[in-house]
Design an enzyme around this catalytic site. Structure first.
Site, short mmCIF file in Angstrom:
data_model
loop_
_atom_site.label_atom_id
_atom_site.label_comp_id
_atom_site.label_asym_id
_atom_site.label_seq_id
_atom_site.Cartn_x
_atom_site.Cartn_y
_atom_site.Cartn_z
CG HIS A 1 104.25 56.43 96.95
ND1 HIS A 1 103.89 55.18 96.59
CD2 HIS A 1 103.97 56.84 98.41
CE1 HIS A 1 103.60 54.67 97.40
NE2 HIS A 1 103.56 55.45 98.57
CG ASP B 1 103.73 54.00 93.56
OD1 ASP B 1 103.76 55.22 93.78
OD2 ASP B 1 103.66 53.20 94.40
CB SER C 1 103.64 52.62 101.01
OG SER C 1 102.75 53.52 100.55
#
Length: 577
Positions: A199, A162, A397
């Site tokens: 994120h 990520d 996600s």
């Protein structure tokens, strides 16, 4: 009190593989009564008695357009709401999905009576009344039942490919360590490993978040911030820069690193979380990204991948979720209750086709994960902040992170499980629901507590589907990173090194694609794993010099402006409730 979702007006820029799905379809929030949480477990009847829903409908043309949309859907307008450019309406719950997808409709959200909530000062929100809280999400997913049985993912590492993980309370109690930084920011000591996008931190908090180590059963206390597998550990492999910029060659290199180093001293990587995907249409049997995921699976690592957030506009799952070997995760809206019989699949989630659709779904609407102050997502979405610590996010996600935590729990209880057994346990224990067909929800809603109780069963190992000898450029889909105004295109990686699939594929499959810190003929990182502590400068020290593609030289600070097109990190939306 009426409420409606606020959507960010920020538009995607052109070109990186990673952030474009942040701005997607209309989000349909939970339509249960405010604070209405059913009894623990799944499959009961709580919350299903009322067939009608009271909603707020907003439309591009204001009150008149909203009134027409409600009428077409078969509902009844209760009153105009000029302040928000919409109406309050009543309609059958079965009509909500069609209304939300109607042309010109900006949002459909619950019209619930106002009530005083018990805001926990330590969290900044009401953990029981706010259905986006991880307290409620872990109830829906069956994780709390697993904790009470003593299983929290302890001893299992989850590799998170990520944007890195920032050092924040909730992720500093030994539940995160750094792997290599393969991002464009790795050359800046101030940015290496740090999550400048926001994120990765959000995903890590959903998987392993905890403020302190406690007895497993005590994690179910609503006053605690707790992820799905609080005693598992995230190994952070940073591949994305501040705006989400990443090339597919970096993702493949990260998967290869995990496959090769999963069981280095002090490591036990059994799960990979990939809340990422491209819009590639290349046959998965040729696609190198899909093949890299298969290689990890072949080495005993459960690969959990986001299905995508393109909704009905793009029915094909993202790459590598399109590969039938991996676990492809879709989105579930619990509709404000713990029971599943009123659940639905949000409009933003990619459905797939009869040939390949998601394997199961998990909670994905308004999930409260840790906020990464000052990151790109945080700055762009201030209305998504809750209290000072949390950010509300929706998308596959978040659902993928929930399933990764569930896989870690199963692997703690049954450490000899193969990836195929984990996949079968999760799918066969999932609960179907009438709010969506199997084409949209796969086997149904995740219930890790049920999977844990059912135990493992014998399952034949999946056979390799792919060859990995296809095109790297086609794996990128429509999105490309750029340096100096030049897009990275063609059969070359971020260093401009030629990509030869027939050479790379057997190395990836055997788990030796990396030689020290080199991959595909160039040094990407330092030469060895030297420390597994949070503050260790692991896999660092190599400088990228003067590499170019198509004549465009770049260095660590040339990535100040990127471009992207359609697909990438599959965060559906970041907004307030």
């Amino acid at each position: 009190m009426s409420s409606f979702p606020v959507r960010s007006a920020r538009l995607p820029r052109r070109g990186s593989l990673l952030a474009a799905v942040l701005c997607t379809a209309v989000l349909v929030p939970s339509l249960g009564s405010a604070g209405s949480v059913g009894s623990a477990g799944s499959g009961g009847s709580g919350g299903s008695a009322e067939r009608t829903a009271q909603v707020i409908v907003r439309a591009e043309g204001g009150v008149a357009a909203a009134r027409q949309a409600v009428s077409r859907a078969g509902g009844t307008v209760v009153r105009p709401l000029r302040l928000v450019g919409g109406v309050a309406a009543t309609l059958e719950r079965s009509q909500v999905r069609g209304l939300a997808r109607s042309a010109g409709v900006l949002g459909v959200s619950p019209d619930a009576r106002g009530h005083l909530s018990s805001v926990d000062p330590a969290l900044g929100y009401d953990a029981t009344g706010d259905f986006g809280s991880l307290y409620n999400m872990t109830r829906v997913a069956g994780a709390q039942a697993a904790w009470k049985a003593g299983y929290t993912g302890k001893g299992v590492d989850v590799a998170l490919l990520d944007s890195g993980v920032s050092q924040l309370t909730g992720l500093t109690s030994g539940n995160v360590v750094n792997g290599p930084d393969l991002s464009f920011e790795s050359q800046d000591p101030e940015l290496a490993h740090r999550d400048t996008f926001g994120h990765g931190t959000h995903m890590a908090s959903i998987i392993v978040g905890r403020d302190a180590i406690v007895n497993p059963a005590k994690y179910a206390d609503a006053k605690r911030f707790v992820g799905v597998a609080p005693d598992a550990r995230v190994v952070s492999i940073k591949i994305a820069a501040a705006d989400g910029a990443v090339d597919v060659s970096q993702v493949i290199a990260g998967l290869d690193w995990v496959t090769q180093h999963a069981h280095d001293p002090g490591m036990n990587i059994r799960v990979v979380n990939l809340s990422f995907g491209t819009d590639s249409t290349q046959d998965y049997r040729l696609d190198p990204l899909a093949f890299a995921a298969e290689a990890a699976w072949h080495k005993g690592i459960v690969v959990v991948v986001a299905g995508g957030n393109d909704g009905t506009e793009h029915p094909t799952l993202s790459d590598p979720a399109m590969d039938p070997t991996v676990i492809a995760v879709g989105a579930e809206d619990p509709m404000g209750t713990v029971t599943t019989n009123d659940d639905t699949v949000p409009a933003f989630a990619t459905r797939g086709t009869t040939t390949r659709h998601v394997d199961l779904v998990a909670p994905a609407v308004h999930v409260l994960g840790l906020r990464d102050p000052g990151s790109d997502i945080d700055l762009a979405n201030p209305l998504g902040r809750v209290g000072t610590r949390f950010l509300r996010g929706s998308g596959t996600s978040q659902a993928t992170a929930v399933v990764s935590g569930a896989a870690a729990i199963l692997l703690q209880r049954y450490p000899k499980l193969t990836p195929d057994q984990v996949k079968k346990m999760l799918m066969t224990s999932a609960t179907g629901f009438p709010g969506a067909s199997s084409l949209y929800r796969g086997s149904g809603a995740l219930d890790v507590g049920k999977a844990l109780s059912a135990g493992p069963s014998t399952v034949a190992a999946s056979q390799p589907f792919g060859t990995g000898t296809g095109s790297l450029e086609m794996a990128r889909g429509s999105a490309h990173v750029a340096a100096g105004g030049t897009d990275l295109v063609g059969e070359q990686d971020i260093f401009g090194a030629r990509w030869v699939g027939v050479t790379w594929a057997p190395q990836a499959w055997s788990g030796d694609a990396w030689t020290g810190g080199s991959w595909n003929g160039n040094a990407w990182t330092g030469s060895g794993w030297t420390d597994t502590s949070w503050l260790g400068t692991t896999w660092a020290g190599t400088t990228w010099l003067g590499t170019d593609w198509a004549g465009a030289d770049w260095s660590s600070h040339s990535w100040t402006s990127h471009s992207w097109t359609s697909t990438g990190w599959t965060g559906g939306d970041w907004s307030s409730h």
